[in-house]
Design an enzyme around this catalytic site. Sequence first.
Site, PDB file in Angstrom:
ATOM      1  CB  THR A  97      27.607  -1.784  -5.150  1.00 18.73           C
ATOM      2  OG1 THR A  97      28.583  -2.116  -6.151  1.00 18.73           O
ATOM      3  CG2 THR A  97      26.972  -3.075  -4.627  1.00 18.73           C
ATOM      4  CG  HIS A  98      30.144   2.007  -5.378  1.00 23.08           C
ATOM      5  ND1 HIS A  98      30.602   2.776  -4.331  1.00 23.08           N
ATOM      6  CD2 HIS A  98      30.567   0.733  -5.131  1.00 23.08           C
ATOM      7  CE1 HIS A  98      31.290   2.019  -3.487  1.00 23.08           C
ATOM      8  NE2 HIS A  98      31.270   0.770  -3.954  1.00 23.08           N
ATOM      9  CB  SER A 153       6.433  19.901 -18.936  1.00 21.05           C
ATOM     10  OG  SER A 153       6.971  21.163 -19.259  1.00 21.05           O
ATOM     11  CE  LYS A 159      10.332  16.669 -18.809  1.00 15.04           C
ATOM     12  NZ  LYS A 159      10.855  17.460 -17.695  1.00 15.04           N
ATOM     13  CG  ASN A 192       7.635  16.520 -15.341  1.00 19.31           C
ATOM     14  OD1 ASN A 192       8.475  16.102 -16.139  1.00 19.31           O
ATOM     15  ND2 ASN A 192       7.115  17.732 -15.416  1.00 19.31           N
ATOM     16  CD  GLU A 196      10.886  15.233  -9.784  1.00 22.48           C
ATOM     17  OE1 GLU A 196      11.575  14.916 -10.758  1.00 22.48           O
ATOM     18  OE2 GLU A 196      10.133  16.231  -9.778  1.00 22.48           O
ATOM     19  CE1 TYR A 249       4.701  23.052  29.155  1.00 20.88           C
ATOM     20  CE2 TYR A 249       4.633  25.250  30.125  1.00 20.88           C
ATOM     21  CZ  TYR A 249       4.412  24.405  29.059  1.00 20.88           C
ATOM     22  OH  TYR A 249       3.904  24.906  27.896  1.00 20.88           O
ATOM     23  CE  LYS A 302       0.889  21.443  22.946  1.00 21.44           C
ATOM     24  NZ  LYS A 302       2.027  22.224  23.498  1.00 21.44           N
TER      25      LYS A 302
END
Length: 463
Positions: free
Chosen positions: A155-156, A277, A283, A285, A290, A317, A325
Amino acid sequence: MAKLASGRVTEKSSELLDKFNSSLMFDRKLYAEDIEGSIAHATMLQKQGILQKEELEQIVSGLKQIKSEIENGNFTFDIADEDIHMAVEKRLTEIIGDTGKKLHTARSRNDQVALDFRLYVQKNTLKIKFELLKLEKVLLSLAKEHTETMLPGMTHLQHAQPINFAYHMLAYMSMFKRDIERLQSAYERNNYSPIGCAALAGTPYDIDREETSRTLGFDSPTVNCLDTVSDRDFALDMLYNVAVILTHISRLAEELIIWSSSEFNFISLSDTYSTSSSIMPQKKNPDVPELLRGKTGRVYGNLIALLTVLKGLPLAYNKDMQEDKEGVFDSVETALLSIEILTAALDTMTVNKEAMEKACKVGHLSATDLADYLVQKCGMPFRDAYKITGAIVVEAEKMEVDLSEMPYEILKALAPCIDEDVVEFLNLRHSMNARKSQGGTATEATQKQIAYFQEWLESVTVM
């Protein structure tokens, strides 16, 4: 060739107006729905005696040819046609002559676009539901493997209590289950046919809206045509549902990013779903989670955009609704791709059980168990037990040991009422398995949740 829909406007529109007014470059995605709806409409007109059988055969043949041309890349899209509806109708008239002009009898572009767009949303509601079900199966498979794999529950973003990894995955299963239920609810709520409403007030022709509704797979026609041609609640439902789905995906993505870091090392994402990278060769990633996290902002924006377009529109309309759309198309495509790649990333990732369990020995995760022990063993009020436990944790910090590994003699000195059984009570696995109440993290309780989700998955239908 003059525009089919010229009517009151007699002068040729400017190229600038054609560019500004046209939706063809994006609503062409609706070509299959437009042709499907037109065939159903024409078939109904023939049954009602409004079209002759030979005319219907010509129209259907022409529409199928147009569909083939579009799918084979042989169709010429002309921005001057404004939208997919007029592009199809113009080409139909080129193929079969004046009979093609009869197709628009007893309908308007208002109910036509409402039909096409609703068909698109309904079909993709089921597609997204199907992809989520595949994701749920991968999450369930992970859960089955890890009912005894411990990690710190937080938690937190602070270590709190020991849980198992299966339990954590089932939390996300719960979220995506609600998403699937929302999609199903939206599908049922919106499965009504707009076609036959014409511009806003219905039509004087003797049409059969029940017939077109059945043909197109709707439950029944809509009730009020004035509402129907201006209704985009079904699109808002889609945008909202996708926004919530991406919220849940983003939360999971955030944890995958954290867990794959060197500081945690709880998981390793497959090289197949990772990137390198451009400058640091060592690295790997977590670009997939992300990007999933990043794409969430886009779908939020699409929802807010359509809400803003609709907020002040009078019935029925209005041209503003042409802006309905692109955001939906984007959100649908984003959702389908996001769910698919998240499913694959989870299915191929490696879980580092040892690192997870080692992390459970940081943060005194069995402190609540000690407080509970003092309540049960010594008859203390919980707040007194809480205070004593806090003091013992401070001592453990000074000794640089986890509470679960604190020597019994020290514990006894700080809380004389305890016995040697406290050592087992503070064991981290005992702590996890003590929480066997319904919905808890104990292996026993987790296995019951797995059985629940297994039964639910087997009961879900995909239309």
